[in-house]
Design a protein around this motif. Structure first.
Motif, short mmCIF file in Angstrom:
data_model
loop_
_atom_site.label_atom_id
_atom_site.label_comp_id
_atom_site.label_asym_id
_atom_site.label_seq_id
_atom_site.Cartn_x
_atom_site.Cartn_y
_atom_site.Cartn_z
N GLU A 13 -13.89 28.08 7.62
CA GLU A 13 -12.85 27.19 7.13
C GLU A 13 -11.51 27.60 7.73
O GLU A 13 -11.30 28.75 8.08
CB GLU A 13 -12.76 27.27 5.61
N SER A 14 -10.61 26.65 7.84
CA SER A 14 -9.31 27.00 8.38
C SER A 14 -8.52 27.81 7.36
O SER A 14 -8.69 27.67 6.16
CB SER A 14 -8.52 25.75 8.78
N VAL B 139 -27.45 31.42 20.71
CA VAL B 139 -26.39 30.42 20.79
C VAL B 139 -26.41 29.54 19.54
O VAL B 139 -25.36 29.24 18.95
CB VAL B 139 -26.53 29.59 22.09
N GLU B 140 -27.59 29.11 19.13
CA GLU B 140 -27.71 28.28 17.92
C GLU B 140 -27.23 29.04 16.69
O GLU B 140 -26.55 28.48 15.83
CB GLU B 140 -29.17 27.83 17.74
N LYS B 141 -27.58 30.32 16.60
CA LYS B 141 -27.14 31.13 15.48
C LYS B 141 -25.61 31.23 15.45
O LYS B 141 -24.98 31.15 14.39
CB LYS B 141 -27.76 32.53 15.59
N THR B 142 -25.01 31.38 16.62
CA THR B 142 -23.56 31.46 16.71
C THR B 142 -22.92 30.15 16.29
O THR B 142 -21.93 30.14 15.54
CB THR B 142 -23.13 31.81 18.15
N SER C 84 -22.99 29.79 12.55
CA SER C 84 -22.01 30.63 11.86
C SER C 84 -20.60 30.06 12.02
O SER C 84 -19.76 30.19 11.13
CB SER C 84 -22.06 32.06 12.39
N ILE C 85 -20.33 29.40 13.14
CA ILE C 85 -19.00 28.80 13.35
C ILE C 85 -18.82 27.60 12.42
O ILE C 85 -17.71 27.33 11.95
CB ILE C 85 -18.83 28.40 14.83
#
Length: 111
Positions: free
Chosen positions: A22-23, A11-14, A17-18
């Motif tokens: 950038e938009s 979960v922390e890795k995800t 990465s999020i």
């Protein structure tokens, strides 16, 4: 390592990465084109819905009209029981409802 710790690490890795996302960059007219396309789709859908409603109302009116005509042409309905029995006998004869050999052949073919 326990399964709970493994899940927490994933979960922390995800989340990490999020954070780096950038938009997306769009040109100046993207939102106006999107709004126009959405408005066009809505207006076309509304026209189809209105036509569908009109067709359903016309079909309902036609059905009511046919029912009223049949009530005026046959106010007593089927008063003659002998006539009803004749019609039922004709249907049974025409559709061969007494012939059960078709079903017997099906049972013979099954393994």
């Amino acid at each position: 390592m326990s399964e709970k710790k493994y899940i927490d690490q994933e979960v922390e890795k995800t989340f990490r990465s999020i954070d780096g996302i950038e938009s997306a960059q769009t040109d100046d007219f993207f939102y106006s084109r999107l709004r126009t396309r959405m408005d066009r789709r809505y207006s076309d859908g509304r026209a189809k819905t209105d036509r569908t409603f009109a067709y359903s109302m016309a079909a309902t009116f036609l059905l009511i009209l046919l029912n009223m005509i049949s009530l005026t042409l046959f106010p007593d309905g089927w008063a003659d029981t002998a006539q009803q029995e004749d019609v039922a006998a004709d249907l049974i004869y025409e559709y061969d409802l007494y012939d059960l050999s078709y079903y017997e052949n099906l049972e013979d073919k099954q393994p």
